[in-house]
Design a protein around this motif. Structure first.
Motif, PDB file in Angstrom:
ATOM      1  N   ALA A  18       0.813  -1.224   0.000  1.00 28.43           N
ATOM      2  CA  ALA A  18       0.000   0.000   0.000  1.00 28.43           C
ATOM      3  C   ALA A  18       0.846   1.274   0.000  1.00 28.43           C
ATOM      4  CB  ALA A  18      -0.928  -0.001   1.211  1.00 28.43           C
ATOM      5  N   GLY A  19       2.039   1.233   0.584  1.00 27.22           N
ATOM      6  CA  GLY A  19       2.832   2.458   0.679  1.00 27.22           C
ATOM      7  C   GLY A  19       4.154   2.212   1.368  1.00 27.22           C
ATOM      8  N   TYR A  20       4.885   3.311   1.654  1.00 30.16           N
ATOM      9  CA  TYR A  20       6.199   3.127   2.289  1.00 30.16           C
ATOM     10  C   TYR A  20       6.404   4.110   3.437  1.00 30.16           C
ATOM     11  CZ  TYR A  20       7.916   7.214  -0.386  1.00 30.16           C
ATOM     12  OH  TYR A  20       8.088   8.465  -0.899  1.00 30.16           O
ATOM     13  N   VAL A  21       7.309   3.727   4.350  1.00 34.80           N
ATOM     14  CA  VAL A  21       7.685   4.637   5.432  1.00 34.80           C
ATOM     15  C   VAL A  21       9.130   5.063   5.229  1.00 34.80           C
ATOM     16  CG1 VAL A  21       6.095   3.929   7.240  1.00 34.80           C
ATOM     17  CG2 VAL A  21       8.215   2.659   6.956  1.00 34.80           C
ATOM     18  N   TYR A  22       9.379   6.345   5.522  1.00 35.49           N
ATOM     19  CA  TYR A  22      10.727   6.908   5.455  1.00 35.49           C
ATOM     20  C   TYR A  22      11.087   7.354   6.862  1.00 35.49           C
ATOM     21  CZ  TYR A  22      14.444  10.289   4.407  1.00 35.49           C
ATOM     22  OH  TYR A  22      15.623  10.989   4.389  1.00 35.49           O
ATOM     23  N   ASP A  23      12.154   6.785   7.392  1.00 31.87           N
ATOM     24  CA  ASP A  23      12.590   7.124   8.748  1.00 31.87           C
ATOM     25  C   ASP A  23      14.072   7.500   8.682  1.00 31.87           C
ATOM     26  OD1 ASP A  23      13.210   7.342  11.385  1.00 31.87           O
ATOM     27  OD2 ASP A  23      12.158   5.515  12.008  1.00 31.87           O
ATOM     28  N   PRO A  24      14.356   8.809   8.554  1.00 27.69           N
ATOM     29  CA  PRO A  24      15.747   9.227   8.329  1.00 27.69           C
ATOM     30  C   PRO A  24      16.696   8.816   9.455  1.00 27.69           C
ATOM     31  CG  PRO A  24      14.259  11.149   8.516  1.00 27.69           C
ATOM     32  CD  PRO A  24      13.408   9.923   8.610  1.00 27.69           C
ATOM     33  N   ALA A  25      16.161   8.578  10.662  1.00 30.94           N
ATOM     34  CA  ALA A  25      17.030   8.186  11.778  1.00 30.94           C
ATOM     35  C   ALA A  25      17.427   6.715  11.683  1.00 30.94           C
ATOM     36  CB  ALA A  25      16.311   8.443  13.094  1.00 30.94           C
ATOM     37  N   ILE A  41       9.203   4.904  -3.380  1.00 32.19           N
ATOM     38  CA  ILE A  41      10.261   4.580  -2.414  1.00 32.19           C
ATOM     39  C   ILE A  41      11.628   4.730  -3.072  1.00 32.19           C
ATOM     40  CG2 ILE A  41      10.316   2.083  -2.842  1.00 32.19           C
ATOM     41  CD1 ILE A  41      10.707   1.676   0.191  1.00 32.19           C
ATOM     42  N   TRP A  42      11.675   4.522  -4.404  1.00 29.05           N
ATOM     43  CA  TRP A  42      12.972   4.580  -5.111  1.00 29.05           C
ATOM     44  C   TRP A  42      13.417   6.016  -5.376  1.00 29.05           C
ATOM     45  CZ3 TRP A  42      14.574   0.267  -3.724  1.00 29.05           C
ATOM     46  CH2 TRP A  42      13.743  -0.862  -3.727  1.00 29.05           C
ATOM     47  N   SER A  43      12.604   6.996  -4.953  1.00 34.30           N
ATOM     48  CA  SER A  43      13.040   8.395  -5.104  1.00 34.30           C
ATOM     49  C   SER A  43      13.831   8.840  -3.869  1.00 34.30           C
ATOM     50  CB  SER A  43      11.832   9.315  -5.317  1.00 34.30           C
ATOM     51  OG  SER A  43      11.053   9.334  -4.135  1.00 34.30           O
ATOM     52  N   ILE A  44      13.896   7.996  -2.850  1.00 34.62           N
ATOM     53  CA  ILE A  44      14.659   8.344  -1.635  1.00 34.62           C
ATOM     54  C   ILE A  44      16.154   8.127  -1.908  1.00 34.62           C
ATOM     55  CG2 ILE A  44      15.074   7.716   0.784  1.00 34.62           C
ATOM     56  CD1 ILE A  44      12.183   6.668   0.860  1.00 34.62           C
ATOM     57  N   ILE A  64      10.851  -2.269  -9.857  1.00 35.30           N
ATOM     58  CA  ILE A  64      11.681  -1.133 -10.273  1.00 35.30           C
ATOM     59  C   ILE A  64      11.627  -1.049 -11.795  1.00 35.30           C
ATOM     60  CG2 ILE A  64      13.966  -0.062 -10.263  1.00 35.30           C
ATOM     61  CD1 ILE A  64      14.657  -1.465  -7.757  1.00 35.30           C
ATOM     62  N   ASN A  65      11.005   0.018 -12.292  1.00 41.05           N
ATOM     63  CA  ASN A  65      10.947   0.199 -13.738  1.00 41.05           C
ATOM     64  C   ASN A  65      12.031   1.194 -14.166  1.00 41.05           C
ATOM     65  OD1 ASN A  65       9.986   2.668 -13.005  1.00 41.05           O
ATOM     66  ND2 ASN A  65       7.881   2.312 -13.686  1.00 41.05           N
ATOM     67  N   GLU A  66      12.013   1.550 -15.441  1.00 41.76           N
ATOM     68  CA  GLU A  66      13.060   2.419 -15.978  1.00 41.76           C
ATOM     69  C   GLU A  66      13.118   3.753 -15.226  1.00 41.76           C
ATOM     70  OE1 GLU A  66      12.458   3.293 -20.086  1.00 41.76           O
ATOM     71  OE2 GLU A  66      14.510   4.050 -20.345  1.00 41.76           O
ATOM     72  N   ALA A  67      11.935   4.346 -14.980  1.00 46.09           N
ATOM     73  CA  ALA A  67      11.900   5.661 -14.323  1.00 46.09           C
ATOM     74  C   ALA A  67      12.459   5.565 -12.903  1.00 46.09           C
ATOM     75  CB  ALA A  67      10.465   6.184 -14.296  1.00 46.09           C
ATOM     76  N   SER A  68      12.098   4.500 -12.175  1.00 52.35           N
ATOM     77  CA  SER A  68      12.612   4.334 -10.808  1.00 52.35           C
ATOM     78  C   SER A  68      14.118   4.128 -10.841  1.00 52.35           C
ATOM     79  CB  SER A  68      11.963   3.139 -10.121  1.00 52.35           C
ATOM     80  OG  SER A  68      10.576   3.234 -10.165  1.00 52.35           O
ATOM     81  N   ALA A  69      14.592   3.346 -11.811  1.00 53.13           N
ATOM     82  CA  ALA A  69      16.038   3.094 -11.915  1.00 53.13           C
ATOM     83  C   ALA A  69      16.777   4.401 -12.179  1.00 53.13           C
ATOM     84  CB  ALA A  69      16.308   2.078 -13.027  1.00 53.13           C
ATOM     85  N   LYS A  70      16.205   5.241 -13.029  1.00 50.63           N
ATOM     86  CA  LYS A  70      16.858   6.525 -13.325  1.00 50.63           C
ATOM     87  C   LYS A  70      16.938   7.388 -12.074  1.00 50.63           C
ATOM     88  CE  LYS A  70      16.126   6.939 -18.256  1.00 50.63           C
ATOM     89  NZ  LYS A  70      15.211   7.343 -19.328  1.00 50.63           N
ATOM     90  N   LEU A  71      15.874   7.359 -11.269  1.00 49.85           N
ATOM     91  CA  LEU A  71      15.886   8.126 -10.013  1.00 49.85           C
ATOM     92  C   LEU A  71      16.988   7.635  -9.076  1.00 49.85           C
ATOM     93  CD1 LEU A  71      12.117   8.533  -9.049  1.00 49.85           C
ATOM     94  CD2 LEU A  71      13.777  10.354  -9.535  1.00 49.85           C
TER      95      LEU A  71
END
Ligand code: NDP
Length: 446
Positions: free
Chosen positions: A264-271, A308-311, A325-332
């Motif tokens: 459904a989604g992702y979590v980003y936890d910088p710590a 998630i692949w933009s992080i 992971i598609n082409e656009a995600s890989a480029k990111l």
């Protein structure tokens, strides 16, 4: 691709046009075998590749079960015994609503090469059902598993075909499946399934094996290129079995894992991800990853998984599902400075994504090699079952680490020997192929 390989692929496309995942994996493997076929004309002479793309056999069966409200449901089950040239068929079961024949065949074909690469005597298989375990009670899952095994048990056995878990099939499901097998057969044959609980013949470190093995393989790849996990920022997709133990080992090796996801989604936890909380949510409470951000101040939740692949990260470990992971995600990933992608899931990168990694010079660890630690440890579980003996966690983990290191060197050496140094995807395909191919040649007409 030479004329012979092209004709095998053309044939697969004609026969399996409505099974794109299977065609994709066959194309990926055949595209690295040209130098092998050129060097060994004996394979083409007996149409070895034409045989290898055809499963030895595949069963389809009806699975009928009753929900808690007394309503009846009918699902479909499959087992594909893809290639038994080097040992009993071995491969997991996947319960997910989008499962169909093409997914089972793609996974069975991949499994054949992966199992060969481990150096252990196991053939390739896969199975599953379009049953969706999400939201089902334990009793419903139990009734489904019992019905599934009632159809499957006559085709499997410790020296015939040994299923294990995959997506949607964990320790709970394996317990219900083995309970029904034992009830039907009336014998103690716990080597018939792997991924079992410790109380009835499971192996220590099997639960951790795919994720740990992924990190051991990746560590070898990184070190061979003057890098390491130490101090690296890592993004991991998924929050299931593979993702959780990849997170654990990457963290032990000094990395900071900053993101995980579910469908459904992702979590980003910088710590850095709090893995105890993820385990509590996913392994104990069976909740959504969204709740991580609700319970953990400082973390953000984002709806949808692709972003998630933009992080920004140094190392990406896709551990959720195919073609995530598609082409656009890989480029990111490349734009944000990622230096390595290692696949925990099966076929998580599209061919276009892999082309982007190659063009940018990323280190790339293909699933077939990088996630083979799970099945390798399943084979160790089979060995322990045969001996009626259990090894310690350290013993199994040590063996796993050695297997992953050998596997890395086998893939790297095969790539080098066939003129593609550094191409671990080609090396894994070639090394996996040679052992199975030689066994098939030795047997004559099989
Ligand atoms: P699990 O069922 O334990 O976990 C799968 C994870 O992926 C869950 O977090 C799930 O989220 C998420 N997911 C499912 N579908 C999608 C999607 N379409 N987009 C994004 N995320 C998704 O499975 P495993 O961890 O066992 O397996 C994961 C991958 O690793 C699969 O490709 C499997 O074939 C492969 N693999 C597994 C091995 C093993 O030993 N378990 C061995 C070798 C390979 P949600 O909870 O929302 O469904």
């Amino acid at each position: 691709m030479n004329a012979y390989l092209a004709s095998v692929l053309e044939n697969v496309k004609t026969k399996h046009g409505n099974e794109p995942e299977f065609v994709q994996t066959v194309e990926e493997v055949l595209s690295s075998l040209e130098p092998v076929i050129e060097k060994h004309p004996e394979y083409e002479k007996v149409d070895l590749l034409g045989r290898m793309v055809e499963p030895e056999r595949m069963f389809t069966f009806r699975v009928v079960w009753c929900d808690d409200n007394g309503q009846w449901h009918t699902n479909r089950g499959w087992r594909c015994q893809f290639n038994g040239a080097i040992g009993p068929y071995k491969g997991g079961l996947r319960f997910q609503k989008n499962v169909y024949e093409g997914i089972i065949k793609f996974l069975g074909f991949e499994q054949t090469f992966k199992n060969s690469l481990t150096g252990l005597p196991i053939g390739g298989a896969k199975g599953g059902s379009d049953f969706d375990p999400a939201g089902k009670s334990d009793a419903e899952v139990m009734r489904f598993c019992q019905s599934f095994m009632t159809a499957l048990y006559r085709y499997i056995g410790p020296d015939v075909d040994v299923p294990a878990g995959d997506m949607g099939v964990g320790g709970r499901e394996i317990g219900y499946l083995y309970g029904q097998y034992r009830r039907l057969k009336g014998v103690w044959e716990n080597g018939v399934l792997t991924g079992k609980g410790l109380s009835y013949g499971g192996s220590l470190a099997r639960k951790e094996a795919t994720g740990y093995g992924l990190c051991y393989f990746t560590d070898n790849m990184l070190r061979a290129n003057g890098r390491s996990f130490d101090g690296a920022t890592v993004v991991i997709s998924g929050s299931g079995n593979v993702a959780i133990y990849a997170c654990e080992k990457a963290t032990q090796l000094g990395a900071r894992v900053v993101a995980m996801s579910d469908s459904a989604g992702y979590v980003y936890d910088p710590a850095g991800i709090d893995l105890d909380l993820v385990k509590q949510l996913k392994e104990v409470e069976r909740r959504r990853i969204r709740e991580y951000a609700e319970r953990h101040p400082g973390a953000e939740y984002h709806e949808g998984c692709r972003d998630i692949w933009s992080i920004p990260c140094d190392i990406a470990l896709p551990c959720a599902t195919q073609n995530e992971i598609n082409e656009a995600s890989a480029k990111l990933l490349v734009q944000n400075g990622c230096c390595a992608v290692a696949e925990g899931a099966n076929m998580p990168s599209t061919p276009e994504a892999i082309a982007v990694y190659r063009a940018a010079g990323l280190l790339f660890a293909p699933a077939k090699a990088a996630n083979a630690g799970g099945v390798a440890t399943s084979a160790l579980e089979m060995s322990q079952n045969s001996m009626r003996f259990s090894w310690s966690f350290e013993e199994v983990d040590n063996r796993l680490r050695h297997i992953m290191t050998d596997l890395y060197h086998n893939a790297a050496n095969a790539a080098e020997a066939y003129g593609m140094p550094g191409d671990l995807a080609a090396g894994a395909n070639i090394a996996g192929f040679l052992k199975v191919g030689d066994a098939m040649l030795a047997y004559g007409v099989v």
